[in-house]
Scaffold this motif. Sequence first.
Motif, PDB file in Angstrom:
ATOM      1  N   LEU B  33      33.366   5.117  14.941  1.00 39.01           N
ATOM      2  CA  LEU B  33      34.424   5.948  14.198  1.00 39.01           C
ATOM      3  C   LEU B  33      34.258   7.319  14.965  1.00 39.01           C
ATOM      4  O   LEU B  33      33.211   7.344  15.535  1.00 39.01           O
ATOM      5  CB  LEU B  33      34.693   6.644  13.074  1.00 39.01           C
ATOM      6  CG  LEU B  33      35.442   6.917  12.107  1.00 39.01           C
ATOM      7  CD1 LEU B  33      35.743   7.185  10.824  1.00 39.01           C
ATOM      8  CD2 LEU B  33      35.064   9.139  12.768  1.00 39.01           C
ATOM      9  N   TRP B  35      35.024  10.837  17.091  1.00 39.40           N
ATOM     10  CA  TRP B  35      35.656  12.410  17.023  1.00 39.40           C
ATOM     11  C   TRP B  35      36.840  12.325  18.663  1.00 39.40           C
ATOM     12  O   TRP B  35      35.119  12.656  19.210  1.00 39.40           O
ATOM     13  CB  TRP B  35      35.308  13.161  16.792  1.00 39.40           C
ATOM     14  CG  TRP B  35      35.744  12.567  14.332  1.00 39.40           C
ATOM     15  CD1 TRP B  35      34.533  11.757  13.669  1.00 39.40           C
ATOM     16  CD2 TRP B  35      36.111  13.067  13.510  1.00 39.40           C
ATOM     17  NE1 TRP B  35      34.112  11.962  12.792  1.00 39.40           N
ATOM     18  CE2 TRP B  35      35.967  12.778  12.135  1.00 39.40           C
ATOM     19  CE3 TRP B  35      37.505  14.686  14.006  1.00 39.40           C
ATOM     20  CZ2 TRP B  35      36.395  13.015  10.867  1.00 39.40           C
ATOM     21  CZ3 TRP B  35      37.545  14.760  12.320  1.00 39.40           C
ATOM     22  CH2 TRP B  35      37.178  14.439  11.151  1.00 39.40           C
ATOM     23  N   GLU B  52      28.662   1.576  11.798  1.00 39.59           N
ATOM     24  CA  GLU B  52      29.145   1.673  10.189  1.00 39.59           C
ATOM     25  C   GLU B  52      27.605   1.351   9.783  1.00 39.59           C
ATOM     26  O   GLU B  52      27.576   2.293   8.362  1.00 39.59           O
ATOM     27  CB  GLU B  52      29.689   0.414  10.455  1.00 39.59           C
ATOM     28  CG  GLU B  52      28.889  -1.102  10.765  1.00 39.59           C
ATOM     29  CD  GLU B  52      29.527  -2.537  10.515  1.00 39.59           C
ATOM     30  OE1 GLU B  52      30.606  -2.313   9.488  1.00 39.59           O
ATOM     31  OE2 GLU B  52      29.889  -3.414  11.349  1.00 39.59           O
ATOM     32  N   GLU B  56      25.160   9.150   9.410  1.00 38.99           N
ATOM     33  CA  GLU B  56      24.972  10.488   9.828  1.00 38.99           C
ATOM     34  C   GLU B  56      24.201  10.922  11.441  1.00 38.99           C
ATOM     35  O   GLU B  56      23.530   9.686  11.972  1.00 38.99           O
ATOM     36  CB  GLU B  56      23.989  11.494   9.926  1.00 38.99           C
ATOM     37  CG  GLU B  56      23.969  12.803   9.672  1.00 38.99           C
ATOM     38  CD  GLU B  56      23.114  13.682   9.002  1.00 38.99           C
ATOM     39  OE1 GLU B  56      23.713  13.891   8.055  1.00 38.99           O
ATOM     40  OE2 GLU B  56      21.817  14.273   9.294  1.00 38.99           O
ATOM     41  N   VAL B  64      28.393  14.382  11.813  1.00 42.09           N
ATOM     42  CA  VAL B  64      29.045  13.409  11.748  1.00 42.09           C
ATOM     43  C   VAL B  64      28.930  12.654  10.573  1.00 42.09           C
ATOM     44  O   VAL B  64      27.069  11.384  10.860  1.00 42.09           O
ATOM     45  CB  VAL B  64      30.095  12.463  13.346  1.00 42.09           C
ATOM     46  CG1 VAL B  64      30.777  11.512  11.904  1.00 42.09           C
ATOM     47  CG2 VAL B  64      30.428  13.428  13.659  1.00 42.09           C
ATOM     48  N   THR B  65      29.367  12.025   9.098  1.00 40.85           N
ATOM     49  CA  THR B  65      29.060  11.110   8.506  1.00 40.85           C
ATOM     50  C   THR B  65      30.290  10.456   8.525  1.00 40.85           C
ATOM     51  O   THR B  65      30.939  10.661   8.697  1.00 40.85           O
ATOM     52  CB  THR B  65      28.737  11.649   7.482  1.00 40.85           C
ATOM     53  OG1 THR B  65      30.104  12.591   6.697  1.00 40.85           O
ATOM     54  CG2 THR B  65      27.596  13.432   7.214  1.00 40.85           C
ATOM     55  N   PHE B  66      29.674   9.099   7.903  1.00 44.73           N
ATOM     56  CA  PHE B  66      29.902   7.608   8.015  1.00 44.73           C
ATOM     57  C   PHE B  66      29.872   6.897   6.617  1.00 44.73           C
ATOM     58  O   PHE B  66      29.407   5.895   6.733  1.00 44.73           O
ATOM     59  CB  PHE B  66      29.647   6.803   9.095  1.00 44.73           C
ATOM     60  CG  PHE B  66      30.867   5.702   9.374  1.00 44.73           C
ATOM     61  CD1 PHE B  66      30.600   5.265  10.618  1.00 44.73           C
ATOM     62  CD2 PHE B  66      31.929   6.125   9.049  1.00 44.73           C
ATOM     63  CE1 PHE B  66      31.764   3.275  10.304  1.00 44.73           C
ATOM     64  CE2 PHE B  66      33.388   4.807   8.828  1.00 44.73           C
ATOM     65  CZ  PHE B  66      33.312   4.009  10.156  1.00 44.73           C
ATOM     66  N   THR B  68      31.186   3.908   4.648  1.00 49.47           N
ATOM     67  CA  THR B  68      32.104   3.099   4.673  1.00 49.47           C
ATOM     68  C   THR B  68      32.527   2.682   3.044  1.00 49.47           C
ATOM     69  O   THR B  68      33.864   1.591   3.250  1.00 49.47           O
ATOM     70  CB  THR B  68      31.111   1.944   4.970  1.00 49.47           C
ATOM     71  OG1 THR B  68      29.930   1.540   4.370  1.00 49.47           O
ATOM     72  CG2 THR B  68      30.694   2.159   6.397  1.00 49.47           C
ATOM     73  N   SER B  73      34.856   9.368   6.461  1.00 48.25           N
ATOM     74  CA  SER B  73      33.902   9.988   7.441  1.00 48.25           C
ATOM     75  C   SER B  73      34.143  11.950   7.429  1.00 48.25           C
ATOM     76  O   SER B  73      35.610  12.212   7.937  1.00 48.25           O
ATOM     77  CB  SER B  73      34.212   9.770   8.879  1.00 48.25           C
ATOM     78  OG  SER B  73      33.631  11.180   9.803  1.00 48.25           O
ATOM     79  N   CYS B  90      40.415  11.876  14.675  1.00 47.34           N
ATOM     80  CA  CYS B  90      39.829  10.857  14.319  1.00 47.34           C
ATOM     81  C   CYS B  90      40.173   9.767  14.654  1.00 47.34           C
ATOM     82  O   CYS B  90      41.127   9.302  14.218  1.00 47.34           O
ATOM     83  CB  CYS B  90      39.081  10.948  12.580  1.00 47.34           C
ATOM     84  SG  CYS B  90      40.550  10.272  11.389  1.00 47.34           S
ATOM     85  N   PRO B  92      39.009   5.525  13.616  1.00 46.46           N
ATOM     86  CA  PRO B  92      37.826   4.795  13.318  1.00 46.46           C
ATOM     87  C   PRO B  92      38.388   3.138  14.110  1.00 46.46           C
ATOM     88  O   PRO B  92      40.329   3.114  13.878  1.00 46.46           O
ATOM     89  CB  PRO B  92      38.740   4.510  11.748  1.00 46.46           C
ATOM     90  CG  PRO B  92      39.211   5.338  11.535  1.00 46.46           C
ATOM     91  CD  PRO B  92      40.352   6.175  12.809  1.00 46.46           C
TER      92      PRO B  92
END
Lengths: 112, 110
Positions: B33, B35, B52, B56, B64-66, B68, B73, B90, B92
């Motif tokens: 993902l 930004w 994925e 972080e 950024v955090t992700f 799944t 995010s 964003c 993805p």
Amino acid sequence: SQTIHQWPATLVQPVGSPLSLECTVEGTSNPNLYWYRQAAGRGLQLLFYSVGIGQISSEVPQNLSASRPQDRQFILSSKKLLLSDSGFYLCAWSTGTGYGYTFGSGTRLTVV
Amino acid sequence: SQKIEQNSEALNIQEGKTATLTCNYTNYSPAYLQWYRQDPGRGPVFLLLIRENEKEKRKERLKVTFDTTLKQSLFHITASQPADSATYLCAPSGTYKYIFGTGTRLKVLA
């Protein structure tokens, strides 16, 4: 270093006229190339992408077409513009999957 | 079909505070993902990419955090400044073509 050139910056065209927007990338080889359109106040819409010379994938059926005559050149065309073709056209390139895009400065197209 | 949701309303925060922007997606499982920042009349500028298997990622004042599992995010700007005012997009993705959200407009008030 890599650079991307997109021109012209602004364009006003009458309905029914042809269109040709050009994008070139320097400092890299075999880039993935993309054309996006952004309508006023809207998100980015993917129009075309190319992962190699002569290869074009279309995302949205419309009266636009794209060509990649050289490795680092990407052209967006139309034979007859519609009012709905107005928008901000952005060219972008990337080195491949999992890498960020680098966008050009964009072309503001107004069809009148 | 794939859908990306970003808060369409503008986010106004006071200078020095942390801005948090949200990106939710449905109907697919992106491998990473990204930004981007977009200023009016300009093309988007790439900021960060998170994969994925990364929970972080940080870059200077950006985080950024992700997640799944939640398909979400979060994008944080700490110690925000008026110069951070822009629209943040964003994207993805799991392939070489990226679908962008419509973006969230951030305004940092002095």
